[in-house]
Design a protein around this motif. Structure first.
Motif, short mmCIF file in Angstrom:
data_model
loop_
_atom_site.label_atom_id
_atom_site.label_comp_id
_atom_site.label_asym_id
_atom_site.label_seq_id
_atom_site.Cartn_x
_atom_site.Cartn_y
_atom_site.Cartn_z
N GLY A 115 0.72 -1.65 0.06
CA GLY A 115 0.31 0.30 0.03
C GLY A 115 0.68 1.08 0.37
N GLN A 116 2.60 1.61 0.79
CA GLN A 116 2.91 2.36 0.95
C GLN A 116 3.54 2.57 -0.64
N MET A 117 4.28 1.80 -0.74
CA MET A 117 4.56 1.72 -2.60
C MET A 117 3.41 2.02 -3.40
N PHE A 118 2.51 2.09 -2.79
CA PHE A 118 1.61 2.51 -4.30
C PHE A 118 1.27 3.07 -4.19
N TRP A 119 1.06 4.11 -2.52
CA TRP A 119 0.96 5.58 -2.42
C TRP A 119 1.81 6.92 -3.17
N GLU A 120 3.24 6.21 -2.64
CA GLU A 120 3.60 7.25 -2.72
C GLU A 120 4.19 6.80 -5.12
N GLY A 122 1.91 6.00 -6.95
CA GLY A 122 0.46 6.80 -7.93
C GLY A 122 0.06 7.76 -7.19
N PRO A 123 -0.88 8.05 -6.33
CA PRO A 123 -1.43 9.06 -5.66
C PRO A 123 -0.69 10.21 -5.25
N LYS A 124 0.68 9.94 -5.11
CA LYS A 124 1.64 10.98 -3.93
C LYS A 124 2.28 11.70 -5.34
N ARG A 125 2.64 10.87 -6.19
CA ARG A 125 2.91 11.67 -6.99
C ARG A 125 2.17 12.46 -8.15
N THR A 126 1.38 12.28 -8.37
CA THR A 126 -0.06 13.15 -8.95
C THR A 126 -0.01 14.50 -8.36
N GLN A 127 -0.96 14.09 -6.98
CA GLN A 127 -0.56 14.64 -5.78
C GLN A 127 -0.05 16.39 -5.32
N GLU A 128 1.47 16.07 -6.23
CA GLU A 128 2.86 16.57 -5.92
C GLU A 128 2.43 17.38 -7.23
N GLY A 129 2.58 16.73 -8.16
CA GLY A 129 2.48 16.64 -9.78
C GLY A 129 1.03 18.52 -9.35
N PHE A 130 0.61 18.06 -9.63
CA PHE A 130 -0.70 18.72 -8.84
C PHE A 130 -0.50 20.17 -8.34
N GLN A 131 -0.32 19.89 -7.24
CA GLN A 131 0.58 21.32 -6.18
C GLN A 131 1.32 22.37 -6.90
N ALA A 132 2.25 21.12 -7.67
CA ALA A 132 3.00 22.20 -8.47
C ALA A 132 2.48 23.29 -9.31
N PHE A 133 1.36 22.77 -9.93
CA PHE A 133 0.77 23.70 -11.37
C PHE A 133 -0.55 24.63 -10.55
N LEU A 134 -0.70 24.59 -8.74
CA LEU A 134 -1.08 24.96 -7.71
C LEU A 134 -0.23 25.89 -7.76
N GLN A 135 0.86 26.07 -7.80
CA GLN A 135 1.99 26.61 -6.92
C GLN A 135 2.21 28.10 -8.65
N ASP A 136 2.22 27.98 -9.61
CA ASP A 136 2.57 28.60 -10.67
C ASP A 136 1.30 29.11 -10.30
N GLU A 137 -0.07 29.29 -10.50
CA GLU A 137 -1.24 29.40 -10.42
C GLU A 137 -1.32 30.61 -10.02
N VAL A 138 -0.72 30.21 -8.12
CA VAL A 138 -1.09 30.68 -7.38
C VAL A 138 -0.24 32.29 -7.69
N GLU A 139 1.15 31.88 -8.06
CA GLU A 139 2.00 32.75 -8.96
C GLU A 139 1.72 33.45 -9.23
N ALA A 140 0.61 33.62 -10.59
CA ALA A 140 0.24 33.96 -10.92
C ALA A 140 -0.57 35.30 -11.69
N GLY A 141 -1.42 35.12 -10.02
CA GLY A 141 -2.50 35.58 -9.36
C GLY A 141 -3.80 35.17 -9.45
N LYS A 142 -3.86 33.51 -10.56
CA LYS A 142 -5.11 33.35 -10.80
C LYS A 142 -5.80 32.35 -9.85
N LEU A 143 -4.97 32.06 -8.49
CA LEU A 143 -5.87 31.72 -7.53
C LEU A 143 -5.16 32.02 -5.90
N GLU A 144 -5.80 31.89 -5.19
CA GLU A 144 -5.55 32.22 -3.46
C GLU A 144 -5.59 30.77 -3.04
#
Length: 199
Positions: A115-120, A122-144
């Motif tokens: 389960g831990q290996m699956f989490w790292e 799949g879900p963790k990798r996807t979540q980290e990618g999305f967090q990076a996307f959100l960070q870029d959008e926050v820095e651009a002022g599109k999200l708060e």
């Protein structure tokens, strides 16, 4: 050649594990399906758990490649969120993903490491990618967003919703494209209402 052999082995593992289950798949069977020796499989992956994690990562990379999370700061954020939402929902409701999830649940007590290996992988990798996307959008002022991690988990949990549960449990009528589209649009709209910049 190393990368190609890795890909062939992980594809074979993905195919077998999702159709025959984790316990029902042997390293011998994976080697045979990949057209390589058992020694080759072990030289690339020390055990079946690591091979399973590689197979999960393979599925995620196919359906949610890293490029999906590259923010287009000139384009509409709603369209980008919908693109990510569609890819994620298609991934989690695919027969492969449902089979993998059931495998994790079935082996949770005997093999918690799985389960831990699956989490790292799949879900963790996807979540980290999305967090990076959100960070870029926050820095651009599109999200708060004050808490990127929480926002990312909320987005994916909202996307799963009732439709994913129905699919996973095998109950109810098959999902229609209209149901899926309405669900994804409503999720993205809710997310934007929560995190659009305050005027």
């Amino acid at each position: 050649a190393q990368v190609r052999t890795d890909a062939v082995i992980s594809q074979a593992a993905k195919r077998l594990i999702t159709t025959q289950g984790f316990d029902g798949t042997s390293m011998d069977a994976i080697a045979a399906a990949a057209g390589v020796s058992k020694l080759t499989v072990y030289s690339h992956y020390q055990d079946k758990e690591r091979l399973f994690a590689a197979a999960v990562e393979c599925v995620c990379q196919e359906q949610m490649p890293a490029e999906l999370f590259m923010a287009d700061l000139k384009g509409p954020i709603r369209r980008q969120l919908l693109t990510i939402a569609r890819a994620f929902f298609a991934l989690i409701t695919s027969e492969e993903a449902i089979a993998v999830h059931r495998t994790i649940v079935a082996n949770a007590q005997q093999s918690p490491k799985l389960g831990q290996m699956f989490w790292e992988a799949g879900p963790k990798r996807t979540q980290e990618g999305f967090q990076a996307f959100l960070q870029d959008e926050v820095e651009a002022g599109k999200l708060e967003i004050a808490d990127l991690h929480r926002a990312a988990t909320q987005f994916f949990c909202l996307l799963k919703g009732e439709l994913h549960a129905r699919k996973e449990f095998g109950c109810g009528e098959p999902l229609t494209q209209r149901e899926i589209d309405e669900h994804l649009n409503a999720t993205v709209d809710m997310f934007l209402r929560a995190y659009a910049p305050r005027c």
